[in-house]
Design a protein around this motif. Sequence first.
Motif, PDB file in Angstrom:
ATOM      1  N   CYS A 123       0.842  -1.204   0.000  1.00 37.43           N
ATOM      2  CA  CYS A 123       0.000   0.000   0.000  1.00 37.43           C
ATOM      3  C   CYS A 123       0.874   1.250   0.000  1.00 37.43           C
ATOM      4  O   CYS A 123       1.966   1.271   0.576  1.00 37.43           O
ATOM      5  CB  CYS A 123      -0.907   0.016   1.220  1.00 37.43           C
ATOM      6  SG  CYS A 123      -2.148  -1.317   1.227  1.00 37.43           S
ATOM      7  N   ASP A 124       0.373   2.289  -0.650  1.00 38.96           N
ATOM      8  CA  ASP A 124       1.096   3.551  -0.683  1.00 38.96           C
ATOM      9  C   ASP A 124       0.463   4.592   0.236  1.00 38.96           C
ATOM     10  O   ASP A 124       0.822   5.765   0.200  1.00 38.96           O
ATOM     11  CB  ASP A 124       1.180   4.095  -2.101  1.00 38.96           C
ATOM     12  CG  ASP A 124      -0.196   4.380  -2.695  1.00 38.96           C
ATOM     13  OD1 ASP A 124      -1.207   4.041  -2.035  1.00 38.96           O
ATOM     14  OD2 ASP A 124      -0.257   4.935  -3.811  1.00 38.96           O
ATOM     15  N   SER A 125      -0.518   4.150   1.063  1.00 36.77           N
ATOM     16  CA  SER A 125      -1.183   5.070   1.984  1.00 36.77           C
ATOM     17  C   SER A 125      -1.819   4.266   3.115  1.00 36.77           C
ATOM     18  O   SER A 125      -2.100   3.059   2.968  1.00 36.77           O
ATOM     19  CB  SER A 125      -2.240   5.899   1.251  1.00 36.77           C
ATOM     20  OG  SER A 125      -2.970   6.699   2.157  1.00 36.77           O
ATOM     21  N   LEU A 126      -2.027   4.939   4.254  1.00 39.77           N
ATOM     22  CA  LEU A 126      -2.750   4.311   5.372  1.00 39.77           C
ATOM     23  C   LEU A 126      -4.258   4.424   5.201  1.00 39.77           C
ATOM     24  O   LEU A 126      -5.007   3.976   6.082  1.00 39.77           O
ATOM     25  CB  LEU A 126      -2.324   4.959   6.696  1.00 39.77           C
ATOM     26  CG  LEU A 126      -0.953   4.552   7.244  1.00 39.77           C
ATOM     27  CD1 LEU A 126      -0.626   5.352   8.497  1.00 39.77           C
ATOM     28  CD2 LEU A 126      -0.909   3.060   7.542  1.00 39.77           C
ATOM     29  N   GLN A 127      -4.684   4.982   4.098  1.00 42.41           N
ATOM     30  CA  GLN A 127      -6.123   5.049   3.813  1.00 42.41           C
ATOM     31  C   GLN A 127      -6.564   3.694   3.262  1.00 42.41           C
ATOM     32  O   GLN A 127      -6.900   3.534   2.096  1.00 42.41           O
ATOM     33  CB  GLN A 127      -6.407   6.175   2.827  1.00 42.41           C
ATOM     34  CG  GLN A 127      -5.970   7.552   3.327  1.00 42.41           C
ATOM     35  CD  GLN A 127      -6.038   8.619   2.257  1.00 42.41           C
ATOM     36  OE1 GLN A 127      -6.705   8.447   1.223  1.00 42.41           O
ATOM     37  NE2 GLN A 127      -5.360   9.746   2.469  1.00 42.41           N
ATOM     38  N   ARG A 128      -6.535   2.684   4.172  1.00 43.60           N
ATOM     39  CA  ARG A 128      -6.818   1.299   3.784  1.00 43.60           C
ATOM     40  C   ARG A 128      -7.523   0.578   4.926  1.00 43.60           C
ATOM     41  O   ARG A 128      -7.760   1.164   5.994  1.00 43.60           O
ATOM     42  CB  ARG A 128      -5.509   0.587   3.442  1.00 43.60           C
ATOM     43  CG  ARG A 128      -4.523   0.492   4.605  1.00 43.60           C
ATOM     44  CD  ARG A 128      -3.331  -0.358   4.241  1.00 43.60           C
ATOM     45  NE  ARG A 128      -2.310  -0.439   5.285  1.00 43.60           N
ATOM     46  CZ  ARG A 128      -2.356  -1.262   6.321  1.00 43.60           C
ATOM     47  NH1 ARG A 128      -3.410  -2.059   6.505  1.00 43.60           N
ATOM     48  NH2 ARG A 128      -1.369  -1.292   7.206  1.00 43.60           N
ATOM     49  N   ASP A 129      -7.811  -0.662   4.696  1.00 42.19           N
ATOM     50  CA  ASP A 129      -8.494  -1.471   5.700  1.00 42.19           C
ATOM     51  C   ASP A 129      -7.575  -1.716   6.902  1.00 42.19           C
ATOM     52  O   ASP A 129      -6.352  -1.777   6.758  1.00 42.19           O
ATOM     53  CB  ASP A 129      -8.917  -2.809   5.084  1.00 42.19           C
ATOM     54  CG  ASP A 129      -9.869  -3.577   5.983  1.00 42.19           C
ATOM     55  OD1 ASP A 129     -10.673  -2.920   6.677  1.00 42.19           O
ATOM     56  OD2 ASP A 129      -9.778  -4.814   5.999  1.00 42.19           O
ATOM     57  N   GLN A 130      -8.185  -1.860   8.094  1.00 43.42           N
ATOM     58  CA  GLN A 130      -7.485  -2.130   9.349  1.00 43.42           C
ATOM     59  C   GLN A 130      -6.482  -1.025   9.702  1.00 43.42           C
ATOM     60  O   GLN A 130      -5.395  -1.287  10.230  1.00 43.42           O
ATOM     61  CB  GLN A 130      -6.775  -3.487   9.308  1.00 43.42           C
ATOM     62  CG  GLN A 130      -7.736  -4.676   9.223  1.00 43.42           C
ATOM     63  CD  GLN A 130      -8.613  -4.779  10.479  1.00 43.42           C
ATOM     64  OE1 GLN A 130      -8.156  -5.172  11.533  1.00 43.42           O
ATOM     65  NE2 GLN A 130      -9.876  -4.385  10.352  1.00 43.42           N
ATOM     66  N   ALA A 131      -6.876   0.211   9.388  1.00 39.87           N
ATOM     67  CA  ALA A 131      -6.043   1.363   9.719  1.00 39.87           C
ATOM     68  C   ALA A 131      -6.938   2.582   9.921  1.00 39.87           C
ATOM     69  O   ALA A 131      -8.005   2.691   9.305  1.00 39.87           O
ATOM     70  CB  ALA A 131      -5.017   1.640   8.629  1.00 39.87           C
ATOM     71  N   VAL A 132      -6.511   3.468  10.803  1.00 39.31           N
ATOM     72  CA  VAL A 132      -7.158   4.778  10.971  1.00 39.31           C
ATOM     73  C   VAL A 132      -6.070   5.827  10.792  1.00 39.31           C
ATOM     74  O   VAL A 132      -4.937   5.663  11.273  1.00 39.31           O
ATOM     75  CB  VAL A 132      -7.845   4.933  12.336  1.00 39.31           C
ATOM     76  CG1 VAL A 132      -9.018   3.976  12.455  1.00 39.31           C
ATOM     77  CG2 VAL A 132      -6.883   4.729  13.483  1.00 39.31           C
ATOM     78  N   CYS A 133      -6.398   6.912  10.110  1.00 36.29           N
ATOM     79  CA  CYS A 133      -5.373   7.918   9.831  1.00 36.29           C
ATOM     80  C   CYS A 133      -6.020   9.263   9.584  1.00 36.29           C
ATOM     81  O   CYS A 133      -7.248   9.378   9.456  1.00 36.29           O
ATOM     82  CB  CYS A 133      -4.528   7.502   8.622  1.00 36.29           C
ATOM     83  SG  CYS A 133      -5.454   7.455   7.065  1.00 36.29           S
ATOM     84  N   ILE A 134      -5.177  10.262   9.494  1.00 34.75           N
ATOM     85  CA  ILE A 134      -5.591  11.616   9.170  1.00 34.75           C
ATOM     86  C   ILE A 134      -4.702  12.110   8.042  1.00 34.75           C
ATOM     87  O   ILE A 134      -3.502  11.825   8.009  1.00 34.75           O
ATOM     88  CB  ILE A 134      -5.493  12.551  10.399  1.00 34.75           C
ATOM     89  CG1 ILE A 134      -5.860  13.992  10.005  1.00 34.75           C
ATOM     90  CG2 ILE A 134      -4.118  12.485  11.032  1.00 34.75           C
ATOM     91  CD1 ILE A 134      -5.867  14.960  11.185  1.00 34.75           C
ATOM     92  N   SER A 135      -5.283  12.819   7.105  1.00 30.14           N
ATOM     93  CA  SER A 135      -4.494  13.424   6.032  1.00 30.14           C
ATOM     94  C   SER A 135      -4.074  14.823   6.471  1.00 30.14           C
ATOM     95  O   SER A 135      -4.728  15.436   7.326  1.00 30.14           O
ATOM     96  CB  SER A 135      -5.317  13.496   4.741  1.00 30.14           C
ATOM     97  OG  SER A 135      -6.331  14.487   4.861  1.00 30.14           O
ATOM     98  N   PRO A 136      -2.983  15.351   5.924  1.00 34.51           N
ATOM     99  CA  PRO A 136      -2.566  16.703   6.301  1.00 34.51           C
ATOM    100  C   PRO A 136      -3.639  17.757   6.054  1.00 34.51           C
ATOM    101  O   PRO A 136      -3.623  18.818   6.659  1.00 34.51           O
ATOM    102  CB  PRO A 136      -1.321  16.950   5.432  1.00 34.51           C
ATOM    103  CG  PRO A 136      -0.779  15.583   5.169  1.00 34.51           C
ATOM    104  CD  PRO A 136      -1.986  14.700   5.042  1.00 34.51           C
ATOM    105  N   GLY A 137      -4.577  17.447   5.156  1.00 32.94           N
ATOM    106  CA  GLY A 137      -5.665  18.391   4.921  1.00 32.94           C
ATOM    107  C   GLY A 137      -6.733  18.368   5.986  1.00 32.94           C
ATOM    108  O   GLY A 137      -7.621  19.226   5.994  1.00 32.94           O
TER     109      GLY A 137
END
Length: 450
Positions: free
Chosen positions: A351-365
């Motif tokens: 994956c090239d981002s944490l915007q995926r399953d089994q993950a929680v994240c925040i984007s800089p925006g």
Amino acid sequence: MEEAEVERLVLEAKESIEAAINYRRELQHRLRGLGQARTQIKESAAHTRDALRQHFQDMRNAVSKMLDERLTVLLQQVEAIEHESIKPLDDCQKLLEHGVSTAEDLLREGDIGGLGGLYIRGEVAVSTTGENHQNLCNFTNKALHIQLDSLPEVPSLVEVPCLSAQLDDSLLSVARDHISSHGTVASRPPVQIEELIERPGGILVKWCKVDDDFVVQDYRLQYRRHNSGHFEDSYVGPDCEFIVLQIDPNVNYQFRVCARGDGRQEWSPWSVPQMGHTCLIPHEWSPGLEGYSLSSRRNIALRNDSPCQSVLYSKTATYFPGQTLTFRVETSGQLDKRDSIGVCVDKDGGCDSLQRDQAVCISPGGAVYVNGKEMTNQLPPVSPGSTITFDMETVSLGPNNNNEGPHQRRRVTIGSGNREVVFDWLLEQSCDALYFGCSFVHPNWKVLVF
């Protein structure tokens, strides 16, 4: 006596002995604590005496030096005025003495030339000889050349300086007022450390003001390894808590704090040093991923110019429920929709981002993603200096399922700026600790984790 009664008495005796042993142990512990308190009073009193004596000795030396320097300046001024004022008098004296000498030479010449008898009791006797007549002409011409009627001016006493010293005794009164109120003795410092909380690779230090009359402008926190080296500044500012990073696990550190009063330059006495340590290993980014450069302690990641199509994860799963995971954005780069900072159950190199399953994240925006889906609630955009915090706790799935089996629910709180979002995150499998990670498409993003 019956056997049961004997057993009861023996049991009571044993319990009494155990109670006495515990009682003695507790009293001895309190005696040690009392001895430490007595030692603190004695040692702090001795240190305060030494500090007072040294301070006032330094003040005495400094004041004496300043008085000596001022006296030297004033004496030099007297010397300069005296020299400047005497010089014209010396010149006038030389002129007068030269005139007296010239007049005496003239009179002596008149005596030698036989002209002394020409002026006797105001009567003039005229010589009939030719030689006397010539001497008289020469003498008269010389007298006229000397200008016996021209006298130099001599200044009057009011025209010449009369030195004096103007000394204001009010300095003693002002000094007395300042000295009488100089310095204070306090039974305890105005600020004390309240709590030391373990953090991965750091310690959260909390302190509070204990003197209500002390108006604080800034606090100053210092730390050092226990009985090793000097205290180092860790924080100066208005806050009452600070996370001290770069703390080695299972090592004792001493912490102390002081305060500076509003409008003052000097710092207050230090608080009583408190001992703290952390058993939690520090958070570290995983090394070796092309596209990211790490600091020596591996707690700072910098997105460099090299191409990278993967997420930078933590070295191991070091984030546990009940802890606060903090990211601080040190520098920022160009935004991309795929950029992310967050936590996940496992590493996924594809994956090239944490915007995926089994993950929680925040984007800089400011967008928040849970299992790859964007939430309606958003947080403020991040900028250099922004902090992002993750807090989690395990919650029950329901009345008949207390997180038993493969599933697990976590109550997640993500904070950024002055806002936060709270939601429940359902994990497909139970896990004790989580990984953290970040992904940035463009360079110059630098993130500190603690």
